[in-house]
Every structure is written in structure tokens, then in C-alpha cells.
Design an enzyme around this catalytic site. Structure first.
Site, PDB file in Angstrom:
ATOM      1  N   ASP A  85       5.761   2.417  -2.461  1.00 21.66           N
ATOM      2  CA  ASP A  85       5.370   1.255  -1.812  1.00 21.66           C
ATOM      3  C   ASP A  85       7.178   1.390  -1.398  1.00 21.66           C
ATOM      4  O   ASP A  85       7.697   0.505  -2.259  1.00 21.66           O
ATOM      5  CB  ASP A  85       4.746   0.115  -1.806  1.00 21.66           C
ATOM      6  N   ASP A  96       8.931  -2.944   5.677  1.00 20.70           N
ATOM      7  CA  ASP A  96       8.028  -3.132   3.550  1.00 20.70           C
ATOM      8  C   ASP A  96       6.847  -1.666   4.298  1.00 20.70           C
ATOM      9  O   ASP A  96       6.131  -2.409   5.612  1.00 20.70           O
ATOM     10  CB  ASP A  96       7.204  -4.579   3.384  1.00 20.70           C
ATOM     11  N   HIS A 157       1.317 -10.113   4.643  1.00 25.36           N
ATOM     12  CA  HIS A 157       2.418 -12.006   3.941  1.00 25.36           C
ATOM     13  C   HIS A 157       3.481 -11.293   5.217  1.00 25.36           C
ATOM     14  O   HIS A 157       4.145 -10.219   5.546  1.00 25.36           O
ATOM     15  CB  HIS A 157       3.477 -11.369   2.289  1.00 25.36           C
ATOM     16  N   HIS A 165       8.213 -12.389   0.845  1.00 23.22           N
ATOM     17  CA  HIS A 165       7.191 -13.107   1.000  1.00 23.22           C
ATOM     18  C   HIS A 165       6.591 -14.130   1.370  1.00 23.22           C
ATOM     19  O   HIS A 165       7.283 -15.650   0.828  1.00 23.22           O
ATOM     20  CB  HIS A 165       6.127 -12.856  -0.872  1.00 23.22           C
ATOM     21  N   GLU A 191      -1.308  -4.843   4.637  1.00 29.04           N
ATOM     22  CA  GLU A 191      -1.280  -3.593   3.645  1.00 29.04           C
ATOM     23  C   GLU A 191      -2.423  -3.837   3.541  1.00 29.04           C
ATOM     24  O   GLU A 191      -2.498  -4.581   2.298  1.00 29.04           O
ATOM     25  CB  GLU A 191      -0.233  -4.150   2.993  1.00 29.04           C
ATOM     26  N   GLU A 286       0.433   0.719   4.791  1.00 26.25           N
ATOM     27  CA  GLU A 286       1.366  -0.643   5.045  1.00 26.25           C
ATOM     28  C   GLU A 286       2.134  -0.301   5.692  1.00 26.25           C
ATOM     29  O   GLU A 286       3.209   0.728   5.771  1.00 26.25           O
ATOM     30  CB  GLU A 286       2.263  -1.205   3.988  1.00 26.25           C
TER      31      GLU A 286
END
Ligand code: CO
Length: 300
Positions: A85, A96, A157, A165, A191, A286
Site C-alpha cells: 500500500d 493512495d 476514506h 483520512h 479499498e 485500492e
């Protein structure tokens, strides 16, 4: 969304995507976690992006939040189910993205496909005004259709400048009470996680990942030494997560004592590793998306 901000999100996304794929290609038996983390992070920096958070490498029942220490000696082994990640940012505008790689075996191909498909299906639903519990439902239904469970206490998020976040959670199950609806220009990291375990994660040992607490300004710190060390961290990492590794040359004694003290004082947060409650294997996929009027655009 302002054109220049949009371009920064797109650029961060492009860099994060290539770093993710590069990192995934490095994972082989005998290669160390530290080597992969360092190489991926170097690539992001070389491309002139910032690190939005330390490269997270979690294996098997580990769902998220592990980053190697500067002296880490873990190596990948045949059969590991690896979640990589990674995050890049341009001026705080974050991408992300994560991928699951099974090292030289194919035992978990279907579970990997379950989280991949769940992500594709979720992305297919996301647009301005979408009901997020519908998104959670399609994630849950997709993963269950493969015979697995979604992890119900992990969610995607929303992202904001220098904020990994921000307010909104993107659920991986249907029964949520989240009434927020994304609007055009919102940026979301989606994700899904699939598992053959219990379907939730619990906190494990430390992750070596830290975050400066946003409320630090309101905290009265009498100890000047701690205050000065904290200032070094907030100047360098702002409000984005950072690794112990990155403090090695910034703080005395590889950062260990200072990070412990600052966590104790409540100035920084040390994330725990997130481990599947029954030790089930976990897969994750993700992407970051920009919400549009009639859909969304994947940046990663
Ligand atoms: Co991520």
C-alpha cells in the site's frame, strides 16, 4: 475542483500507480521488506512527488499498517500474501493505492480476484450524490459471491490536502449509518479487503508508522526538549504519517526513545498493525478516485 489542484491529483496518481506496480514486481522470496520499501519510496521521490505515508507491507493475516524499521530483517517467503500500500502526493494532494501479490503460489488467486472485483464494482457506482451504503453493499456482495468475507471495520476514506483520512469513510459492508454523500470534486480512496477469517481486524503490535497529532497546538508541553523534537517532526512531515526509518537521521538513537516519549505525551500517534481477528488471510485492492457528476475518475 480548481484545474491546478486537479492536475496535482492526476500527477500524484500517475506516480503512485507506477511506484505500486514497480514495487509489486520486486516482491520475490528472499527479498527484504526494507529493500522494497526503500526502492519504492526512492522512486516516488525521484519522480518529484512527496511520500504521502510510508510504504505499507502487510503479509497474510496482516491487513494493513506495517512498515519496516531501519534495521528490519523480514524477507518475503514463497506463499506470502502481500499487501503493498503506497502513497504519493504533490503539494499535499494525495494518491493512495494498494495491490495484493501472492509470492510464487496461486492458492489465493480467487481471494485476490474478490477484492479486485469488489473495487471495480464500487468504482462503477461512485458518482456525486451516491449513497455510500450502496457502495458498501456492492463491496460486501461481491466479496461474498466468491465465498469470502469483507473486513467490516476497515474502510476507504476521503482525502484532502495533507490529510490522508479526512471526514468521510467508504464502507466495505452495507449496514452502515453513514449519511454523507460525496460531491463532485471529492477525492476518495476506496479499498475493499477480503478474508477467509472472521471479517474484522484487531490491533496488533506497533507498525513503526506515526502521525503528528493535529491537536498539538492545544497541548501544553512544559518539556522544551520534547517540544523542539516534536517541532522537527511537524515541520518535516506535516500532518502526514511517517516512518521510524525516516527519523533515523532526524532524531537521536534512531528515534526510538523520542518517538516513545512523544507518543506518551500525546503529541504523536503510533499506529498499531491491523491483524485479521481469527488469523485469516487478507487481500486488498485500492484506488484513489475523483468524484464527478456522472461517475468518477481513477487517478491511480
Ligand atoms: Co492505501
Amino acid at each position: 475542483m480548481d484545474d491546478s489542484i486537479y492536475e496535482k491529483y492526476k500527477q500524484a496518481g500517475k506516480i503512485a500507480a507506477s511506484a505500486r506496480d514497480y514495487g509489486a514486481g520486486l516482491i520475490r522470496p528472499g527479498v527484504s521488506f526494507l529493500e522494497v520499501a526503500n526502492l519504492v519510496e526512492s522512486m516516488i521521490l525521484k519522480e518529484k512527488a512527496g511520500l504521502a505515508f510510508p510504504v505499507n507491507i502487510s503479509i497474510n493475516e496482516g491487513a494493513a499498517h506495517y512498515s519496516p524499521r531501519h534495521d528490519d530483517n523480514l524477507v518475503f517467503k514463497k506463499g506470502n500474501v502481500v499487501k503493498l500500500d503506497i502513497g504519493a502526493h504533490i503539494d499535499g494532494y494525495i494518491a493512495d493505492t494498494a495491490i495484493t501479490v501472492e509470492v510464487e503460489t496461486n492458492k489465493y488467486s480467487n481471494m485476490i480476484k474478490a477484492s479486485n472485483d469488489a473495487l471495480d464494482n464500487a468504482i462503477g457506482l461512485v458518482k456525486a450524490g451516491v449513497n455510500l451504503s450502496e457502495v458498501g453493499k456492492i463491496v460486501e456482495d461481491t466479496i461474498k459471491s466468491y465465498g469470502y468475507k469483507p473486513i467490516n471495520n476497515l474502510s476507504g476514506h476521503s482525502l484532502e490536502q495533507y490529510e490522508l483520512h479526512s471526514g468521510t469513510s467508504i464502507p466495505n459492508v452495507s449496514n452502515t449509518h453513514n449519511k454523507t454523500r460525496p460531491k463532485e470534486g471529492d477525492v476518495l480512496a476506496i479499498e475493499p479487503f477480503a478474508t477467509n477469517g472472521e471479517g474484522h481486524v484487531v490491533s496488533g503490535k506497533g507498525s513503526n508508522i506515526y502521525l503528528c497529532d493535529k491537536s498539538f497546538r492545544s497541548k501544553l508541553i512544559r518539556d522544551n526538549k520534547s517540544k523542539n523534537l516534536f517541532n522537527k517532526l511537524i515541520v518535516k512531515f506535516k500532518t502526514l504519517p511517517f516512518a521510524q526509518r525516516w527519523c533515523k537521521d532526524l532524531l537521536p538513537n534512531n528515534g526510538d526513545l523520542v518517538l516513545k516519549k512523544l507518543s506518551f505525551l500525546g503529541l504523536i500517534k503510533h499506529y498499531p498493525q491491523l491483524i485479521e481477528a481469527k488469523g485469516g488471510t487478507v487481500t486488498q485492492k485500492e484506488h484513489t478516485v475523483i468524484v464527478k457528476e456522472d461517475g468518477c475518475e481513477i487517478t491511480t
